[in-house]
Design an enzyme around this catalytic site. Structure first.
Site, PDB file in Angstrom:
ATOM      1  N   ASP A 120       0.867  -1.173   0.000  1.00  0.00           N
ATOM      2  CA  ASP A 120       0.000   0.000   0.000  1.00  0.00           C
ATOM      3  C   ASP A 120       0.904   1.224   0.000  1.00  0.00           C
ATOM      4  O   ASP A 120       2.010   1.175   0.553  1.00  0.00           O
ATOM      5  CB  ASP A 120      -0.902  -0.007   1.239  1.00  0.00           C
ATOM      6  CG  ASP A 120      -1.871   1.165   1.232  1.00  0.00           C
ATOM      7  OD1 ASP A 120      -2.525   1.386   0.201  1.00  0.00           O
ATOM      8  OD2 ASP A 120      -1.958   1.871   2.252  1.00  0.00           O
ATOM      9  N   GLU A 125      -8.024  25.734   8.688  1.00  0.00           N
ATOM     10  CA  GLU A 125      -8.181  24.366   9.201  1.00  0.00           C
ATOM     11  C   GLU A 125      -7.869  23.333   8.115  1.00  0.00           C
ATOM     12  O   GLU A 125      -8.051  22.142   8.321  1.00  0.00           O
ATOM     13  CB  GLU A 125      -9.608  24.159   9.702  1.00  0.00           C
ATOM     14  CG  GLU A 125      -9.951  25.028  10.899  1.00  0.00           C
ATOM     15  CD  GLU A 125     -11.384  24.842  11.353  1.00  0.00           C
ATOM     16  OE1 GLU A 125     -12.148  24.199  10.611  1.00  0.00           O
ATOM     17  OE2 GLU A 125     -11.730  25.331  12.423  1.00  0.00           O
ATOM     18  N   ASP A 175      -7.021  -1.539   4.464  1.00  0.00           N
ATOM     19  CA  ASP A 175      -6.160  -2.621   4.000  1.00  0.00           C
ATOM     20  C   ASP A 175      -6.564  -3.965   4.593  1.00  0.00           C
ATOM     21  O   ASP A 175      -6.111  -5.005   4.133  1.00  0.00           O
ATOM     22  CB  ASP A 175      -4.694  -2.351   4.390  1.00  0.00           C
ATOM     23  CG  ASP A 175      -4.170  -1.044   3.811  1.00  0.00           C
ATOM     24  OD1 ASP A 175      -4.571  -0.722   2.690  1.00  0.00           O
ATOM     25  OD2 ASP A 175      -3.385  -0.365   4.478  1.00  0.00           O
TER      26      ASP A 175
END
Length: 881
Positions: free
Chosen positions: A568, A607, A773
Site C-alpha cells: 500500500d 483548518e 487494507d
C-alpha cells in the site's frame, strides 16, 4: 482569443501550452488542470457510448464483455475437501458456468455464470445430482433467530466437519456458516430450537461454544483461562517427570530405592490419567467421527507405554524387562509444553473485527419534526437528516445537504489527507468531521454501509481459505491406523503363525505382546508433535529479535513461496504525513524563508490539512508566525489574508484566476514539473503578484527504496496499490523502481485486486497499515502489517513489522525459508525413525538375525528422535538475517 471549454476563461491561443484536436476542432486550455479535466470528461463520454454500442451489437462486437451473474449456493452433506472438488466438477460441467468455487469450510458454492445460457435452478440441480443437498435461500423473518458463536478449537477443516455433523442433528436450524477461524453464524427457528440446544450439541462434539455478545470479551477470558491451565499442567508434568527420569536410570544417577516401580507408578499416574485426559477425549471424539488425529497418536503411544509398565509392575514374572513410565510421562509433558507455547503465540483475529465495529458512532443527532434529537445509531433510517459537528464521527453513509468541511477518512480509505466535502458530496460513516458543521441525509444504514461491508469482507476473507494443514496432521489420519494395524497383525503373526515355522521362545504371548508394544512405542508421536512447533517457536523468536512478529506457522510456511509483494502506498511506502517538499522563490526580492513566513501567516487560521504542513515547517525553522489582520477561507480554492500592508493569497490556480492574477510562464512551468512529481502545489501571491510556490507531498520512508531493491534481488515481483490518481502513483513508483502500479483502487476493491493476482497463479503478500487494507491483508496469502499502522490492520496481518522498517519484509522471507528448511529436516528425521523402526519393531529382522527390538530400545529410539528434532530446531538460534 479562445475560451477554455472547462472553466470558461479566455485564453490567448499562441501562449496556451495545452491544446487538443478532436474531430477537427482545436481546444485551448488555461492550465494543465483544465486540460486533464477535459480529457477525463471525454473519456467518460466515450465509455458511455461504448456501453450503448455493446448493448445494441451484443453478437458481432468483438469487444463485447460477456454478461455474467454471480450466485452463492448453500450446500449440506460435505464431509471433506474431496466433496468440494466433486461439486466443483459437477457445476463446471454445466454449459454457461464460467467459474465455480466450493468452500468446504463454509459449505458454500460461489458460481459465476452466463444467465443467458444457464439459470440458478440448473445449478442447484447440478449440486443435487452430485449427491449433495442444497439449502433453501434464507429470507429474513421476525420468526427467525440468529446466533453468533466463537467455537474454541474449531480451527481446521476437520474440526469444522465435526461441528457441522453435530449441528446436523439439531432440529430447527435454518442455516449455518462455520469457518476455520472459529466463527459460527447460525440461524434457527425458535419454535423448534434454542441457543442452549445448539451450544450443547457443539459442546458434546468436544468444542467450547462461546456466544459473542457486544462489549463482552469472553473469548479473551476463555483463551487466558486455557493458557493458565496449560501452564500449570506443564509445571506439574515437569515436577513429576524429573524424578521419574532420575529413578528410571539408576545406572546413571546411582539411585536405588525400594519398590521403585511402584513409586514410578505413583508419580506417572497423575500425568497419564489426569494431565493426558484431554488426549483421551480427543481420541474418543475422533473415533466417534471415524477419524484419527494427533490426539490419537499421543493417547495410543503413551497409553501403550503406561499399560505395559503397569503390567510389568504388578506382574513382573509375566512381563519381564524395564518399565517405561518415563517415556509416557515425559512425552505428555513435552506435548503439553508445545500446546502451551502454541496458545501463547496465537493471534487475536477476533479483535480486528471488534476494533472495526468500535469505529462506528454510537449515537446520531437527527432532525425530526424540526427538532434536533440524539438517538442510538440503530434508530437511524434511510432518508433521515442528521447533524455532525466538528470533532464528531459521521453516523452513517450519506450525502451532504448543508455545510462544507474537511473529513478525515483515513480510518476507511487509509489516505492521510482529509477530504473536502460540500453540498451533494458523499460521506462515509465512522469518518471524522474535522471542521465545519454538516447536515447529512442518510443513504445507507446497518449492514449496507461501507464500514459494515469492510467488516464483512474481513470476516469472509478470514474464513474463506482453510489454513495450511501441518504435515504431521495430514499424515496422522493414515499413519495412526496403519501403525495400529501393523501392531495387531504383528501380534497375531507372532502368536499364531510364527511359533510353528520360526524359532520363537516358549512364551508365545509375551513374545508377541512385546512386539505389539514395541511397534506402538516406536510410533509415538513425540517427534511428530515437536518437529513443527519447536522450529516455529525458535523461528518466531528470531523474528522478534529482528523486529518481526510472525503470528502463526502458516505465515512461515507460505512466506518463502511468495512471488508478488503488494505494498500500500500511503503510510506504508510513504510516511503517511504530508510535508512541504519544495519552496520555489519566483520573486528575487524574497528568500525561501520569506515565502514560508507569508504562507504560514496566511494559513495560521486555516483548518485545511495542507496548512498544517506549512505551519509545522515554519515552526521547525523558528519563524515567527504573526496573526493576520484579516482572514477568509475560500472553499476549494485557498485562503486570503491581510497582514500589515500586504494582501496575501495562497491556494490553487482557481484562486489566482478568481482574483485575476496572471500565472506567468516561469510559474506555470514550475507547477507542471512539481505536479508531474505527484506533488500538490499551492501558489503564494503578495499584492496580486505571485512570489512563490510551495509543494506538499507525502514523502517516502527512508528504507522503502532499499526494501524494493532487495525484493527484486530475491526475484520477487513488487507492486504498489493506492487510491491516489495515476500521476501521483506513477511518480512515487518511479522513485522506488516499482513497475506494477494499481492506482485509483477503492478500499473495498483492494481485496478484489489481491484475489485477481492470486487467480493468475501468484502467491501474494499484501503490506499495509490502514483499516481499508484489512480485507486485502486477510485475502492475501500473507498479510504483512507495518507497526505504525492501525491496530486493526496489525490484528489482521499475519506478519507485523514492529520497527516500521520495510526491509524487514525481506528479512521475514529469508527467515521463512530457513525455518521451513529446518521443519522439513525435523519431519524427515521424525518420520525416518518411524519408517525404519516400525518394521524392525514388528520383528522383521528376527528370522534372519535373531534380533528382536526390545520396547526399551524402541523407547530410546523414539526419545532420540525427539532429542534430534529439538536440537536441530535450537540450532536456529545461530541464524543471522
Amino acid at each position: 482569443m479562445a475560451k477554455d471549454p472547462v472553466c470558461g476563461m479566455e485564453v490567448e491561443e499562441k501562449k496556451s501550452k495545452y491544446s487538443i484536436v478532436i474531430d477537427g476542432k482545436k481546444y485551448y486550455f488555461c492550465s494543465r488542470n483544465c486540460y486533464e479535466k477535459f480529457i477525463n470528461l471525454k473519456n467518460a463520454s466515450k465509455h458511455k457510448k461504448s456501453e450503448k454500442t455493446t448493448k445494441s451489437d451484443n453478437i458481432t462486437n468483438k469487444n463485447n464483455i460477456q454478461k455474467t451473474t454471480k450466485t452463492t449456493i448453500s450446500i449440506s452433506g460435505m464431509h471433506c475437501a474431496t466433496c468440494a472438488q466433486t461439486i466443483e466438477k459437477s457445476l463446471s460441467k454445466e454449459k454457461g458456468v464460467l467459474k465455480a468455487s466450493v468452500n468446504f469450510a463454509s459449505e458454500k458454492a460461489n458460481v459465476e455464470y452466463d444467465p443467458n445460457v444457464v439459470d440458478e435452478s440448473k445449478l442447484r440441480k447440478a449440486v443435487k445430482n452430485a449427491g449433495y443437498d442444497v439449502l433453501d435461500r434464507f429470507v429474513s423473518e421476525p420468526s427467525i433467530s440468529e446466533l453468533k458463536l466463537k467455537v474454541i478449537g474449531m480451527d481446521n477443516p476437520h474440526c469444522v466437519g465435526t461441528v457441522n455433523d453435530a449441528l446436523n442433528l439439531v432440529k430447527g436450524l435454518v442455516s449455518k456458516e462455520l469457518y476455520v477461524n472459529q466463527n459460527a453464524f447460525i440461524k434457527y427457528d425458535p419454535k423448534l430450537a434454542n441457543a442452549e440446544a445448539i451450544k450443547k450439541a457443539i459442546k458434546n462434539a468436544g468444542y467450547e461454544p462461546i456466544e459473542q455478545k457486544q462489549g463482552a470479551d469472553v473469548e479473551k477470558e476463555a483463551r487466558e483461562k486455557e493458557i493458565r491451565r496449560l501452564k500449570w499442567e506443564v509445571i506439574i508434568g515437569a515436577i513429576l517427570s524429573v524424578p521419574i527420569f532420575i529413578l528410571s536410570f539408576p545406572e546413571w544417577f546411582k539411585i536405588m530405592i525400594p519398590y521403585q516401580n511402584f513409586v514410578l507408578l505413583l508419580l506417572a499416574s497423575p500425568v497419564q490419567l489426569i494431565l493426558a485426559y484431554r488426549f483421551y477425549v480427543g481420541t474418543y471424539i475422533g473415533l466417534m467421527n471415524k477419524t484419527a488425529n494427533m490426539d490419537t497418536l499421543i493417547a495410543v503411544g503413551t497409553g501403550a507405554a503406561y499399560i505395559y509398565s503397569l503390567l510389568a509392575t504388578f506382574f513382573p514374572k509375566m512381563f519381564t524387562g524395564s518399565v517405561y513410565y518415563d517415556t509416557s510421562a515425559i512425552i505428555i509433558t513435552f506435548i503439553l509444553l508445545g500446546k502451551y507455547l502454541e496458545a501463547l503465540t496465537k493471534g487475536k483475529a477476533s479483535e480486528a473485527i471488534r476494533k472495526l465495529i468500535g469505529l462506528q458512532a454510537k449515537t446520531a443527532i437527527v432532525v425530526r419534526d424540526g427538532k434536533e434529537i440524539e438517538i442510538p445509531i440503530e434508530g437511524l433510517q434511510i432518508g433521515d437528516v442528521f447533524i455532525v459537528k466538528p470533532g464528531q464521527k459521521i453516523a452513517t453513509d450519506g450525502i451532504v445537504i448543508s455545510g462544507d468541511s474537511h473529513i478525515d477518512e483515513s480510518m476507511i480509505t487509509g489516505e492521510s489527507m482529509p477530504v473536502s466535502k460540500k453540498i451533494n458530496d458523499k460521506v462515509i460513516g465512522a469518518t471524522l468531521n474535522k471542521s465545519g458543521m454538516l447536515k447529512i441525509k442518510s443513504t445507507k444504514i446497518g449492514s449496507d454501509t461501507m464500514l459494515a461491508q469492510i467488516i464483512k469482507l474481513v470476516e469472509e476473507a478470514q474464513g474463506s481459505k482453510a489454513p495450511i494443514q501441518r504435515l504431521a496432521d495430514k499424515v496422522s489420519g493414515v499413519f495412526v491406523p496403519i501403525v495400529i494395524l501393523i501392531a495387531i497383525l504383528s501380534f497375531l503373526f507372532w502368536y499364531f503363525i510364527a511359533p510353528n515355522s520360526l524359532n520363537v521362545p516358549s512364551n508365545d504371548f509375551i513374545f508377541a505382546f512385546t512386539i505389539f508394544i514395541a511397534v506402538l512405542i516406536i510410533a509415538c508421536p513425540c517427534a511428530l508433535g515437536l518437529a513443527t512447533p519447536t522450529a516455529i517457536m525458535v523461528g518466531t523468536g528470531k523474528g522478534a529479535e529482528n523486529g518481526i512478529l510472525i503470528k502463526n506457522a502458516e505465515a512461515l510456511e507460505t512466506a518463502h513461496k511468495l512471488t508478488t509483494i503488494v505494498f500500500d502506498k500511503t503510510g506504508t511506502l510513504t510516511k503517511g504525513k504530508p510535508e512541504v517538499t519544495d519552496i520555489a522563490v519566483l520573486d528575487k526580492k524574497f528568500v525561501e524563508n520569506d515565502i514560508l513566513k507569508f504562507a504560514a501567516i496566511a494559513e495560521k487560521s486555516s483548518e485545511h490539512p495542507l496548512a498544517e504542513s506549512v505551519l509545522n515547517l515554519a515552526k521547525s525553522r523558528k519563524i515567527t508566525i504573526s496573526e493576520p489582520i484579516k482572514f477568509e477561507a475560500i472553499s476549494g480554492k485557498g485562503v486570503s489574508a491581510k497582514y500589515k500592508n500586504y494582501d496575501l493569497l495562497i491556494g490553487n490556480d482557481k484562486l489566482m484566476h478568481e482574483y485575476k492574477i496572471k500565472i506567468d510562464d516561469e510559474a506555470e512551468e514550475k507547477i507542471k514539473q512539481l505536479e508531474e512529481q505527484g506533488k500538490t502545489t499551492v501558489i503564494l501571491a503578495l499584492n496580486k503578484s505571485i512570489i512563490g510556490l510551495i509543494a506538499i507531498a507525502d514523502t517516502l520512508k527512508e528504507n522503502s527504496k532499499e526494501a524494493v531493491e532487495e525484493l527484486h534481488k530475491l526475484g520477487k515481483e513488487v507492486a504498489m496499490i493506492t487510491g491516489d490518481n495515476e500521476r501521483v502513483a506513477n511518480a512515487i513508483a518511479k522513485q522506488l523502481g516499482i513497475k506494477k502500479v494499481l492506482a485509483e483502487v477503492l478500499p473495498q476493491d483492494k481485496e478484489k485486486e489481491i484475489k485477481k493476482l492470486k487467480s493468475e497463479g501468484k502467491i501474494v503478500a499484501m503490506v499495509g497499515d490502514g483499516i481499508n487494507d484489512a480485507p486485502a491483508l486477510a485475502a492475501a496469502d500473507i498479510g504483512i502489517a507495518v507497526g505504525a499502522g492501525t491496530d486493526v490492520a496489525i490484528e489482521t496481518g499475519q506478519i507485523i513489522l514492529i520497527k516500521n522498517d520495510l526491509r524487514d519484509v525481506v528479512t521475514a522471507i529469508k527467515l521463512s525459508s530457513y525455518t521451513i528448511r529446518k521443519i522439513k529436516q525435523n519431519l524427515f528425521w521424525a518420520f525416518i525413525y518411524n519408517a525404519a523402526g516400525v518394521p524392525i519393531a514388528a520383528g522383521l529382522l528376527y528370522p534372519f538375525f535373531g534380533f528382536l527390538l526390545n520396547p526399551i530400545i524402541a523407547a530410546a529410539a523414539m526419545a532420540f528422535s525427539s532429542v534430534s528434532v529439538v536440537s536441530n530446531s535450537l540450532l536456529m538460534r545461530m541464524w543471522r538475517g
